[in-house]
Design a protein around this motif. Structure first.
Motif, PDB file in Angstrom:
ATOM      1  N   ARG A  25       0.849  -1.194   0.000  1.00 11.21           N
ATOM      2  CA  ARG A  25       0.000   0.000   0.000  1.00 11.21           C
ATOM      3  C   ARG A  25       0.880   1.239   0.000  1.00 11.21           C
ATOM      4  O   ARG A  25       1.898   1.288   0.687  1.00 11.21           O
ATOM      5  CB  ARG A  25      -0.910   0.002   1.231  1.00 11.21           C
ATOM      6  CG  ARG A  25      -1.806   1.228   1.343  1.00 11.21           C
ATOM      7  CD  ARG A  25      -2.722   1.105   2.552  1.00 11.21           C
ATOM      8  NE  ARG A  25      -3.644  -0.014   2.404  1.00 11.21           N
ATOM      9  CZ  ARG A  25      -4.402  -0.486   3.395  1.00 11.21           C
ATOM     10  NH1 ARG A  25      -4.307   0.043   4.600  1.00 11.21           N
ATOM     11  NH2 ARG A  25      -5.218  -1.499   3.190  1.00 11.21           N
TER      12      ARG A  25
ATOM     13  N   SER B 154       0.649   5.818  -0.592  1.00  9.98           N
ATOM     14  CA  SER B 154      -0.190   7.013  -0.731  1.00  9.98           C
ATOM     15  C   SER B 154       0.661   8.139  -1.295  1.00  9.98           C
ATOM     16  O   SER B 154       1.870   8.226  -1.045  1.00  9.98           O
ATOM     17  CB  SER B 154      -0.794   7.415   0.615  1.00  9.98           C
ATOM     18  OG  SER B 154       0.212   7.684   1.558  1.00  9.98           O
TER      19      SER B 154
ATOM     20  N   ILE C 214      -4.512  -3.618  -9.136  1.00 12.63           N
ATOM     21  CA  ILE C 214      -5.088  -2.724  -8.131  1.00 12.63           C
ATOM     22  C   ILE C 214      -6.178  -3.461  -7.363  1.00 12.63           C
ATOM     23  O   ILE C 214      -7.148  -3.955  -7.942  1.00 12.63           O
ATOM     24  CB  ILE C 214      -5.679  -1.457  -8.783  1.00 12.63           C
ATOM     25  CG1 ILE C 214      -4.591  -0.691  -9.528  1.00 12.63           C
ATOM     26  CG2 ILE C 214      -6.325  -0.565  -7.724  1.00 12.63           C
ATOM     27  CD1 ILE C 214      -5.115   0.490 -10.312  1.00 12.63           C
ATOM     28  N   LEU C 215      -6.007  -3.530  -6.047  1.00 11.67           N
ATOM     29  CA  LEU C 215      -7.016  -4.147  -5.186  1.00 11.67           C
ATOM     30  C   LEU C 215      -7.971  -3.117  -4.611  1.00 11.67           C
ATOM     31  O   LEU C 215      -9.149  -3.403  -4.388  1.00 11.67           O
ATOM     32  CB  LEU C 215      -6.327  -4.905  -4.043  1.00 11.67           C
ATOM     33  CG  LEU C 215      -5.379  -6.031  -4.444  1.00 11.67           C
ATOM     34  CD1 LEU C 215      -4.743  -6.652  -3.204  1.00 11.67           C
ATOM     35  CD2 LEU C 215      -6.099  -7.097  -5.256  1.00 11.67           C
ATOM     36  N   ASP C 216      -7.462  -1.909  -4.362  1.00  9.81           N
ATOM     37  CA  ASP C 216      -8.294  -0.870  -3.762  1.00  9.81           C
ATOM     38  C   ASP C 216      -7.650   0.484  -4.038  1.00  9.81           C
ATOM     39  O   ASP C 216      -6.417   0.608  -4.059  1.00  9.81           O
ATOM     40  CB  ASP C 216      -8.424  -1.083  -2.246  1.00  9.81           C
ATOM     41  CG  ASP C 216      -9.408  -0.117  -1.609  1.00  9.81           C
ATOM     42  OD1 ASP C 216     -10.448   0.154  -2.228  1.00  9.81           O
ATOM     43  OD2 ASP C 216      -9.124   0.381  -0.508  1.00  9.81           O
ATOM     44  N   ILE C 217      -8.470   1.490  -4.275  1.00 12.51           N
ATOM     45  CA  ILE C 217      -7.975   2.845  -4.455  1.00 12.51           C
ATOM     46  C   ILE C 217      -8.951   3.819  -3.792  1.00 12.51           C
ATOM     47  O   ILE C 217     -10.164   3.704  -3.956  1.00 12.51           O
ATOM     48  CB  ILE C 217      -7.778   3.177  -5.950  1.00 12.51           C
ATOM     49  CG1 ILE C 217      -7.142   4.559  -6.122  1.00 12.51           C
ATOM     50  CG2 ILE C 217      -9.071   3.057  -6.728  1.00 12.51           C
ATOM     51  CD1 ILE C 217      -6.639   4.826  -7.520  1.00 12.51           C
ATOM     52  N   LYS C 218      -8.423   4.735  -2.989  1.00 13.00           N
ATOM     53  CA  LYS C 218      -9.240   5.702  -2.258  1.00 13.00           C
ATOM     54  C   LYS C 218      -8.708   7.111  -2.499  1.00 13.00           C
ATOM     55  O   LYS C 218      -7.499   7.318  -2.618  1.00 13.00           O
ATOM     56  CB  LYS C 218      -9.228   5.397  -0.760  1.00 13.00           C
ATOM     57  CG  LYS C 218      -9.867   4.066  -0.392  1.00 13.00           C
ATOM     58  CD  LYS C 218      -9.805   3.818   1.105  1.00 13.00           C
ATOM     59  CE  LYS C 218     -10.440   2.473   1.456  1.00 13.00           C
ATOM     60  NZ  LYS C 218     -10.347   2.187   2.907  1.00 13.00           N
TER      61      LYS C 218
ATOM     62  N   THR D 211      -4.684   6.833  -2.007  1.00 12.82           N
ATOM     63  CA  THR D 211      -4.114   5.655  -1.338  1.00 12.82           C
ATOM     64  C   THR D 211      -4.470   4.426  -2.145  1.00 12.82           C
ATOM     65  O   THR D 211      -5.653   4.158  -2.402  1.00 12.82           O
ATOM     66  CB  THR D 211      -4.643   5.523   0.097  1.00 12.82           C
ATOM     67  OG1 THR D 211      -4.323   6.709   0.839  1.00 12.82           O
ATOM     68  CG2 THR D 211      -4.023   4.314   0.783  1.00 12.82           C
ATOM     69  N   CYS D 212      -3.442   3.676  -2.556  1.00 14.81           N
ATOM     70  CA  CYS D 212      -3.647   2.486  -3.385  1.00 14.81           C
ATOM     71  C   CYS D 212      -3.153   1.236  -2.672  1.00 14.81           C
ATOM     72  O   CYS D 212      -2.089   1.254  -2.050  1.00 14.81           O
ATOM     73  CB  CYS D 212      -2.880   2.617  -4.703  1.00 14.81           C
ATOM     74  SG  CYS D 212      -3.598   3.784  -5.863  1.00 14.81           S
ATOM     75  N   THR D 213      -3.925   0.180  -2.774  1.00 10.68           N
ATOM     76  CA  THR D 213      -3.484  -1.147  -2.358  1.00 10.68           C
ATOM     77  C   THR D 213      -3.366  -1.988  -3.613  1.00 10.68           C
ATOM     78  O   THR D 213      -4.335  -2.119  -4.371  1.00 10.68           O
ATOM     79  CB  THR D 213      -4.479  -1.791  -1.384  1.00 10.68           C
ATOM     80  OG1 THR D 213      -4.663  -0.939  -0.253  1.00 10.68           O
ATOM     81  CG2 THR D 213      -3.971  -3.143  -0.913  1.00 10.68           C
TER      82      THR D 213
ATOM     83  N   GLU E  35      -1.492  -5.543  -5.746  1.00  9.70           N
ATOM     84  CA  GLU E  35      -0.916  -6.882  -5.647  1.00  9.70           C
ATOM     85  C   GLU E  35       0.206  -7.028  -6.660  1.00  9.70           C
ATOM     86  O   GLU E  35       0.065  -6.623  -7.827  1.00  9.70           O
ATOM     87  CB  GLU E  35      -1.987  -7.937  -5.900  1.00  9.70           C
ATOM     88  CG  GLU E  35      -1.471  -9.368  -5.773  1.00  9.70           C
ATOM     89  CD  GLU E  35      -2.542 -10.399  -6.054  1.00  9.70           C
ATOM     90  OE1 GLU E  35      -2.226 -11.609  -5.966  1.00  9.70           O
ATOM     91  OE2 GLU E  35      -3.681 -10.015  -6.372  1.00  9.70           O
TER      92      GLU E  35
END
Length: 438
Positions: A362, A364, A388-392, A408-410, A412
């Motif tokens: 992760r 940011s 990309i698993l998650d992006i906020k 903020t990116c999570t 893999e």
């Protein structure tokens, strides 16, 4: 306890027996000398009631530089090696006691094995579980055929109630301890591994406080071939066996975890008999971190399609952690003894293991809130083949300049090297990017 086998040179100086705690009286009448012949008799008696599980060459062998064979005891009906000891114990009870029934307490692999095999043998079985036990485990125990009674909020409450019911109704109160019958049943694993993998150099077992599998199997293996190294593995957080061996007696005040993830890995040392066997016959006991256990669970899931718990994965964890470099190039069997990991824990374990293995990371960074800026970030991620698993996006609470957005990116990645490449590419374009440490 004294061990009697044909290998008199190895066992003739066995340690004197250490007196058992007075509280452990349920199976004391069934204790006797352990001999290799007892283990052979147990193997014959339980052969129709338990699986002869495969001991298969593993794809992990190349990764760790040795020939690894996995003894898949998690394929037993209840998902645990404990069935072997339990079945031999139950079939050896007097008929009068079989008619009266048995009773156990706690939510454990041992209790599940008792529930199933007692039902198969038509022995009345009662399992006392605390009210905090998960509904799924209660349901499973009932489906195995036992009468399940919820009582008390703690394990101690359940045990006290079970003992009272046993005294009032003539049931035999069973708890996992190192009676000769139970150890002989568990020792059949050693017989099978020796038969299934020729020219073995070492066998790795889970250890911890409940080291009956390690002790019983060591007795079988050392009788058959004294040159085979027998190695036990326990958790660094709960080095119960190592401390007990150092003290020369079971450590009863060792801190242990109540978290169901650890299972028997964190249990108290339950008997001096198995402790003496371990001290005499086991070549080495090593401790591993929780992180190593989690990565081991992930490796078994990916390479072997095996879903195991901490107790099942801890043997392989010693190889994952590099604790046994002397086994490089050798033929090694690892006993995967248990596969009873609850679903909610499985999800947590896999997520955490991917992070520890540097495959989920992760970061940011702050971008100007203008059209196209986020798309440029996504182009870099696509070029570096990161998933990309998650992006906020955060706009209201950004502490930098106005009209900026904190992203903020999570993501893999494939492995540690791929993660490092991605990090370098991002820092080249965004020098202020911050990475969340695991």
């Amino acid at each position: 306890m004294k061990i009697v086998t044909r290998n008199e040179e190895l066992l003739r100086d066995a340690l004197p027996r250490i007196p058992q705690s007075s509280s452990r009286s349920s199976l004391s009448s069934y204790n006797k000398l352990i001999r290799f012949e007892d283990i052979s008799a147990a193997a014959f008696k339980i052969q129709c009631g338990v699986q002869k599980t495969p001991c298969m060459y593993s794809r992990l062998s190349k990764q760790y530089g040795m020939d690894i064979y996995l003894k898949k005891e998690f394929l037993q009906y209840t998902g645990s090696v404990k069935e072997r000891g339990v079945l031999y114990l139950l079939t050896s009870l007097p008929q009068d006691q079989q008619r009266k029934g048995v009773i156990v307490a706690l939510d454990s692999n041992f209790s599940m094995a008792v529930a199933y095999h007692a039902s198969e043998l038509r022995i009345p079985a009662f399992v006392i579980m605390s009210t905090s036990t998960s509904p799924a485990r209660v349901k499973m125990c009932r489906e195995y055929g036992a009468m399940v009674i919820s009582y008390g909020t703690t394990a101690k409450d359940s045990q006290t109630h079970a003992r009272r019911l046993a005294q009032e109704n003539g049931y035999l109160y069973l708890e996992e301890e190192d009676s000769a019958l139970y150890l002989s049943g568990l020792g059949t694993v050693g017989l099978e591994v020796y038969e299934q993998v020729p020219k073995l150099d070492a066998v790795i077992f889970p250890a911890g406080g409940h080291c009956g599998l390690l002790a019983g199997s060591a007795a079988a293996l050392k009788h058959l071939n004294p040159h085979i190294s027998v190695i036990g593995v326990e958790s660094e957080s709960f080095p119960v066996l190592q401390q007990s061996l150092k003290a020369g007696h079971p450590i009863e005040d060792q801190a242990c975890s109540n978290h169901h993830f650890y299972g028997d890995v964190s249990g108290l040392c339950f008997g001096s008999n198995s402790l003496q066997l371990t001290g005499k016959l086991v070549d080495k006991v090593v401790a591993v971190r929780e992180e190593d256990i989690l990565i081991s669970i992930l490796r078994l899931l990916e390479y072997e399609r095996a879903t195991v718990d901490a107790e099942g994965a801890i043997g392989l964890a010693a190889l994952v952690a590099g604790k046994l470099p002397e086994l490089k190039g050798k033929r090694v069997a690892v006993v995967i003894c248990s596969g009873n990991l609850e679903l909610h824990l499985l999800q947590q374990c896999v997520a955490r293991a991917l992070t520890l293995d540097n495959r989920v990371c992760r970061f940011s960074l702050v971008l100007s809130d203008c059209p196209g800026d986020i798309s440029k970030l996504l182009e870099i991620l696509a070029r570096e083949e990161a998933r990309i698993l998650d992006i906020k996006q955060e706009r209201a609470f950004v502490t930098s300049e106005l009209f900026t957005v904190e992203v903020t990116c999570t993501v893999e990645t494939r492995d540690k090297i791929h993660t490092a490449q991605l990090r370098n590419a991002l820092l080249e374009r965004y020098p202020t990017a911050a990475w969340t440490e695991r």
